[in-house]
Write an enzyme that holds these catalytic residues in place. Structure first.
Site, PDB file in Angstrom:
ATOM      1  CE  LYS A 154      -4.217  -0.292   1.941  1.00  0.00           C
ATOM      2  NZ  LYS A 154      -5.347  -0.581   2.833  1.00  0.00           N
ATOM      3  CG  ASP A 189      -9.187   2.098   2.814  1.00  0.00           C
ATOM      4  OD1 ASP A 189     -10.051   1.333   2.365  1.00  0.00           O
ATOM      5  OD2 ASP A 189      -8.029   1.727   3.093  1.00  0.00           O
TER       6      ASP A 189
HETATM    7  P1  NAP Z   1      -2.271  -1.504  11.718  1.00  0.00           P
HETATM    8  O1  NAP Z   1      -1.735  -0.466  10.808  1.00  0.00           O
HETATM    9  O2  NAP Z   1      -1.439  -2.697  12.040  1.00  0.00           O
HETATM   10  O3  NAP Z   1      -2.674  -0.759  13.100  1.00  0.00           O
HETATM   11  C1  NAP Z   1      -3.137  -1.528  14.196  1.00  0.00           C
HETATM   12  C2  NAP Z   1      -3.682  -0.622  15.302  1.00  0.00           C
HETATM   13  O4  NAP Z   1      -4.227  -1.456  16.321  1.00  0.00           O
HETATM   14  C3  NAP Z   1      -2.631   0.260  15.973  1.00  0.00           C
HETATM   15  O5  NAP Z   1      -3.262   1.402  16.477  1.00  0.00           O
HETATM   16  C4  NAP Z   1      -2.154  -0.653  17.127  1.00  0.00           C
HETATM   17  O6  NAP Z   1      -1.632   0.080  18.227  1.00  0.00           O
HETATM   18  C5  NAP Z   1      -3.446  -1.305  17.533  1.00  0.00           C
HETATM   19  N1  NAP Z   1      -3.232  -2.637  18.122  1.00  0.00           N
HETATM   20  C6  NAP Z   1      -2.865  -3.762  17.480  1.00  0.00           C
HETATM   21  N2  NAP Z   1      -2.769  -4.796  18.341  1.00  0.00           N
HETATM   22  C7  NAP Z   1      -3.050  -4.295  19.575  1.00  0.00           C
HETATM   23  C8  NAP Z   1      -3.124  -4.853  20.869  1.00  0.00           C
HETATM   24  N3  NAP Z   1      -2.864  -6.151  21.093  1.00  0.00           N
HETATM   25  N4  NAP Z   1      -3.467  -4.047  21.904  1.00  0.00           N
HETATM   26  C9  NAP Z   1      -3.721  -2.744  21.701  1.00  0.00           C
HETATM   27  N5  NAP Z   1      -3.675  -2.134  20.482  1.00  0.00           N
HETATM   28  C10 NAP Z   1      -3.341  -2.912  19.440  1.00  0.00           C
HETATM   29  O7  NAP Z   1      -3.643  -2.112  11.179  1.00  0.00           O
HETATM   30  P2  NAP Z   1      -4.711  -1.365  10.229  1.00  0.00           P
HETATM   31  O8  NAP Z   1      -4.365  -1.625   8.819  1.00  0.00           O
HETATM   32  O9  NAP Z   1      -4.826   0.039  10.694  1.00  0.00           O
HETATM   33  O10 NAP Z   1      -6.050  -2.203  10.523  1.00  0.00           O
HETATM   34  C11 NAP Z   1      -6.748  -2.087  11.756  1.00  0.00           C
HETATM   35  C12 NAP Z   1      -8.085  -2.822  11.660  1.00  0.00           C
HETATM   36  O11 NAP Z   1      -8.918  -2.194  10.700  1.00  0.00           O
HETATM   37  C13 NAP Z   1      -7.973  -4.288  11.231  1.00  0.00           C
HETATM   38  O12 NAP Z   1      -8.896  -5.046  11.982  1.00  0.00           O
HETATM   39  C14 NAP Z   1      -8.425  -4.264   9.768  1.00  0.00           C
HETATM   40  O13 NAP Z   1      -9.002  -5.479   9.345  1.00  0.00           O
HETATM   41  C15 NAP Z   1      -9.472  -3.163   9.820  1.00  0.00           C
HETATM   42  N6  NAP Z   1      -9.710  -2.524   8.520  1.00  0.00           N
HETATM   43  C16 NAP Z   1     -10.978  -2.541   8.022  1.00  0.00           C
HETATM   44  C17 NAP Z   1     -11.248  -1.942   6.812  1.00  0.00           C
HETATM   45  C18 NAP Z   1     -12.645  -1.969   6.255  1.00  0.00           C
HETATM   46  O14 NAP Z   1     -12.817  -1.677   5.061  1.00  0.00           O
HETATM   47  N7  NAP Z   1     -13.652  -2.274   7.055  1.00  0.00           N
HETATM   48  C19 NAP Z   1     -10.216  -1.313   6.099  1.00  0.00           C
HETATM   49  C20 NAP Z   1      -8.928  -1.296   6.638  1.00  0.00           C
HETATM   50  C21 NAP Z   1      -8.684  -1.914   7.855  1.00  0.00           C
HETATM   51  P3  NAP Z   1      -0.115   0.625  18.241  1.00  0.00           P
HETATM   52  O15 NAP Z   1      -0.119   1.879  17.409  1.00  0.00           O
HETATM   53  O16 NAP Z   1       0.182   0.881  19.667  1.00  0.00           O
HETATM   54  O17 NAP Z   1       0.729  -0.464  17.624  1.00  0.00           O
END
Ligand code: NAP
Length: 269
Positions: A66, A103
């Site tokens: 991405k 998005d």
């Molecule tokens: P990412 O870049 O890896 O970010 C993950 C986020 O979650 C960060 O804020 C991280 O905190 C936090 N996190 C992860 N594990 C954690 C834990 N064990 N305890 C506390 N905080 C935790 O992931 P992303 O791409 O943003 O995706 C996040 C979610 O959105 C996923 O579930 C994904 O499937 C969903 N999503 C949905 C759509 C849709 O179209 N519906 C689109 C995109 C993403 P830190 O900053 O402290 O690491």
């Protein structure tokens, strides 16, 4: 036959072929949408080959490409400097490739009836998805943003990046009386701990939006419903961002009146 695709590594889990295939079939468009595995060291060659293929209408881009895709495709809308990542590459009017990100608009679409201007909101998460959410909320003119994250320092950086006023706080900080609460973190996703928020301070007309879609009914949404609050689930954003990409690829609006059937198919796959 013209075609579009989703590229990533891994890619087998992607729901994009089901979504775009469903719409192509519904509209009777003679085109294909496929999933293509592209490893990081193959990205440049893949884009170069597709650029030269007149049948290729574009691609959705997922992990881990991405950000890297922006090294190979121009983004006249400036997504690199804002959301910081692209999820869609399409052909512009002159046939040249354009990288964009659907998005943010896909996230906002289900909130179209909500006047968020000046309203306090709370967002959980400071990763890639949170960037798209905060970008969208800034465009919607929201008021103060309470950004909760495991790493508050990261959250503070994002508030500054998007010029949003508010507070970066840890996950156990109390929620303000926000008009909208968004979970844009991985918490609540299958295999992750649930997101445990006290929704007690929210007004009765608050909306709780969880962008996690696997599972669809997250503990956060269940708690919000138990309090009688309006909820928006992660399939809304997933389908919303895909709809915008579909139009860029195939020049036709997808049949959103068939969303219920599409959701059923997504839930049974
Ligand atoms: P990412 O870049 O890896 O970010 C993950 C986020 O979650 C960060 O804020 C991280 O905190 C936090 N996190 C992860 N594990 C954690 C834990 N064990 N305890 C506390 N905080 C935790 O992931 P992303 O791409 O943003 O995706 C996040 C979610 O959105 C996923 O579930 C994904 O499937 C969903 N999503 C949905 C759509 C849709 O179209 N519906 C689109 C995109 C993403 P830190 O900053 O402290 O690491």
């Amino acid at each position: 036959m013209t075609y579009a695709e989703v590229i990533g590594d891994p890619i087998a889990h992607s729901t994009s072929p089901l979504i775009h295939g469903f719409w192509l079939e519904r509209l009777g468009i003679d085109a294909d949408y496929r999933a293509t595995h592209v490893a990081p060291d193959g990205l440049a060659a893949h884009i170069a080959a597709r650029r030269a293929d007149p049948d290729w209408r574009g691609c959705n881009v997922t992990v881990p490409h991405k950000v890297a895709v922006l090294d190979h495709v121009p983004d006249p809308g400036g997504v690199r400097g804002s959301i910081g990542a692209s999820n869609t590459v399409f052909r512009g009017e002159d046939g040249g490739l354009v990288a964009t990100n659907t998005d943010a608009a896909g996230f906002l679409a289900p909130l179209a009836d909500l006047d968020l201007a000046g309203q306090p909101v709370a967002v959980v998460g400071a990763g890639g998805a949170a960037r798209a959410v905060l970008f969208a909320l800034e465009k919607a003119g929201v008021g103060r943003v309470t950004l909760l994250n495991r790493t508050p320092l990261k959250a503070a950086g994002l508030l500054a990046t998007f010029g949003l006023k508010g507070d970066a706080v840890p996950l156990d900080a109390p929620l303000p009386p926000a008009a909208l609460v968004v979970n844009a973190s991985s918490l609540g996703m299958a295999g992750q701990p649930p997101l445990d928020l006290d929704l007690g301070a929210l007004p009765e007309d608050a909306v709780v939006y969880d962008i996690v879609y696997a599972p669809l009914e997250t503990p956060l949404l269940a708690a919000a419903r138990a309090r009688g609050l309006e909820t928006v689930d992660g399939l809304e954003m997933l389908i919303g961002q895909a709809a915008l990409a579909f139009e860029l690829f195939f020049g036709a609006a997808p049949p959103r009146d068939a969303d219920e059937e599409l959701r059923e198919r997504l839930l049974s796959c």
